[in-house]
Design an enzyme around this catalytic site. Structure first.
Site, PDB file in Angstrom:
ATOM      1  N   LYS A  55      -0.139   7.887   3.501  1.00 39.98           N
ATOM      2  CA  LYS A  55      -0.464   6.467   3.631  1.00 39.98           C
ATOM      3  C   LYS A  55      -1.411   6.198   4.808  1.00 39.98           C
ATOM      4  O   LYS A  55      -1.646   5.059   5.176  1.00 39.98           O
ATOM      5  CB  LYS A  55       0.819   5.659   3.815  1.00 39.98           C
ATOM      6  CG  LYS A  55       1.807   5.817   2.664  1.00 39.98           C
ATOM      7  CD  LYS A  55       2.992   4.918   2.895  1.00 39.98           C
ATOM      8  CE  LYS A  55       4.161   5.267   1.998  1.00 39.98           C
ATOM      9  NZ  LYS A  55       5.341   4.478   2.351  1.00 39.98           N
ATOM     10  N   ARG A  57      15.330   0.110   2.047  1.00 40.06           N
ATOM     11  CA  ARG A  57      14.104   0.039   1.245  1.00 40.06           C
ATOM     12  C   ARG A  57      14.424  -0.271  -0.217  1.00 40.06           C
ATOM     13  O   ARG A  57      15.310   0.363  -0.802  1.00 40.06           O
ATOM     14  CB  ARG A  57      13.359   1.375   1.348  1.00 40.06           C
ATOM     15  CG  ARG A  57      13.073   1.796   2.793  1.00 40.06           C
ATOM     16  CD  ARG A  57      11.879   1.084   3.323  1.00 40.06           C
ATOM     17  NE  ARG A  57      10.729   1.398   2.517  1.00 40.06           N
ATOM     18  CZ  ARG A  57       9.885   2.391   2.773  1.00 40.06           C
ATOM     19  NH1 ARG A  57      10.051   3.156   3.809  1.00 40.06           N
ATOM     20  NH2 ARG A  57       8.845   2.618   1.985  1.00 40.06           N
ATOM     21  N   PRO A  85       0.807  -1.225   0.000  1.00 42.24           N
ATOM     22  CA  PRO A  85       0.000   0.000   0.000  1.00 42.24           C
ATOM     23  C   PRO A  85       0.844   1.281   0.000  1.00 42.24           C
ATOM     24  O   PRO A  85       1.667   1.479   0.882  1.00 42.24           O
ATOM     25  CB  PRO A  85      -0.792  -0.093   1.311  1.00 42.24           C
ATOM     26  CG  PRO A  85      -0.516  -1.440   1.876  1.00 42.24           C
ATOM     27  CD  PRO A  85       0.751  -1.927   1.268  1.00 42.24           C
ATOM     28  N   GLU A  86       0.649   2.116  -1.000  1.00 32.49           N
ATOM     29  CA  GLU A  86       1.231   3.450  -1.007  1.00 32.49           C
ATOM     30  C   GLU A  86       0.063   4.437  -1.062  1.00 32.49           C
ATOM     31  O   GLU A  86      -1.095   4.025  -0.971  1.00 32.49           O
ATOM     32  CB  GLU A  86       2.213   3.593  -2.180  1.00 32.49           C
ATOM     33  CG  GLU A  86       3.358   2.577  -2.048  1.00 32.49           C
ATOM     34  CD  GLU A  86       4.547   2.788  -2.984  1.00 32.49           C
ATOM     35  OE1 GLU A  86       4.682   3.867  -3.562  1.00 32.49           O
ATOM     36  OE2 GLU A  86       5.343   1.838  -3.114  1.00 32.49           O
TER      37      GLU A  86
END
Ligand SMILES: [Zn+2]
Length: 258
Positions: free
Chosen positions: A55, A248, A2-3
């Site tokens: 988010k 990341r 989810p972004e």
């Protein structure tokens, strides 16, 4: 994963079900929420608004209570007609809000809390958010100011996922928008030109808004999760590596991103 576009998409689906309505039923199936008594605390209260901020998703109830959710890597929101098959197992539901024959379900959310409006205003996780990448009004000059206040040795890709600088961009959109701007995500901010930052963020804004409206299928996939494949622009092999404190995942083409 989810972004911001996923959260806006969820909010766009949840809003017509809940906004202006008092949910007929509220269920919190997980034991960790047993003592929170949300069904009692929210009983009879109408939903005033459903908002995406970066988010984060906020469901505002009258009487100054706010359900605050952040899905991190694992969570999902879904909306079904009552009786329809759920996308994940029932045991993974954390919250079910039923209204008008529809069910809004949150699955596997690592952060789900009921807070007051004033706490939502002052909580640093919300208070310190930068401009929403999908926001209708977006001030590019303000974004550039924030970027220039950041550590000039910080790599561009790492700076773009800092939610205090701009809210909503995660690993996928960081990789894709740096590729679209032909900008190397490993380049320190000091060597990144304003035009490159603006080009990357304009791409993210435009395409994330489209994906928020139309869903995942609208997402570009030029480099993300394509390590070892050929770059669609120059034919070099796409690379992948972990970046920043959170290690990341970043995907890029060393052939054409400078
Ligand atoms: Zn390339």
């Amino acid at each position: 994963m989810p972004e911001g576009d996923t959260i806006h998409h969820a909010a766009n689906r949840i809003r017509p079900v809940l906004a202006g309505r008092v949910p007929e039923q509220i269920v919190t199936p997980q034991r960790r929420h047993e003592r929170d008594r949300w069904p009692e605390r929210l009983a009879g209260r109408a939903v005033e608004a459903v908002e995406a901020r970066g988010k984060h998703l906020l469901v505002r109830f009258d009487g100054d209570l706010v359900l605050h959710s952040h899905l991190r890597m694992t969570g999902a929101w879904d909306v079904h007609a009552v009786g329809e098959r759920w996308r994940r197992a029932r045991s993974r539901a954390w919250l079910v809000l039923r209204a008008g024959g529809q069910e809004v379900v949150q699955f596997d959310g690592p952060l789900l809390e009921l807070i007051t409006t004033s706490r939502a205003r002052t909580d640093p996780r919300l208070r310190d958010l930068g401009q929403d990448v999908i926001g209708e009004r977006f001030d590019e000059a303000m974004l550039l100011r924030r970027i220039r206040e950041d550590d000039p040795t910080r790599p561009l890709g790492d700076a773009l996922i800092d939610q205090r600088t701009i809210a909503g961009i995660g690993n996928i959109w960081k990789s894709e928008c740096c590729f679209a701007a032909a900008a190397d995500p490993w380049k320190p901010l000091a060597r990144t030109r304003d035009e490159e930052i603006v080009a990357a963020v304009r791409f993210a804004r435009e395409r994330m808004a489209q994906s928020a409206r139309d869903g995942y299928e609208a997402r570009p996939r030029a480099v993300y999760a394509r390590a070892g494949e050929r770059c669609p622009r120059c034919g070099e092999r796409i690379r992948a590596a972990g970046q920043g404190d959170g290690n990341r995942s970043t995907y890029w083409c060393a052939g054409c991103q400078r």
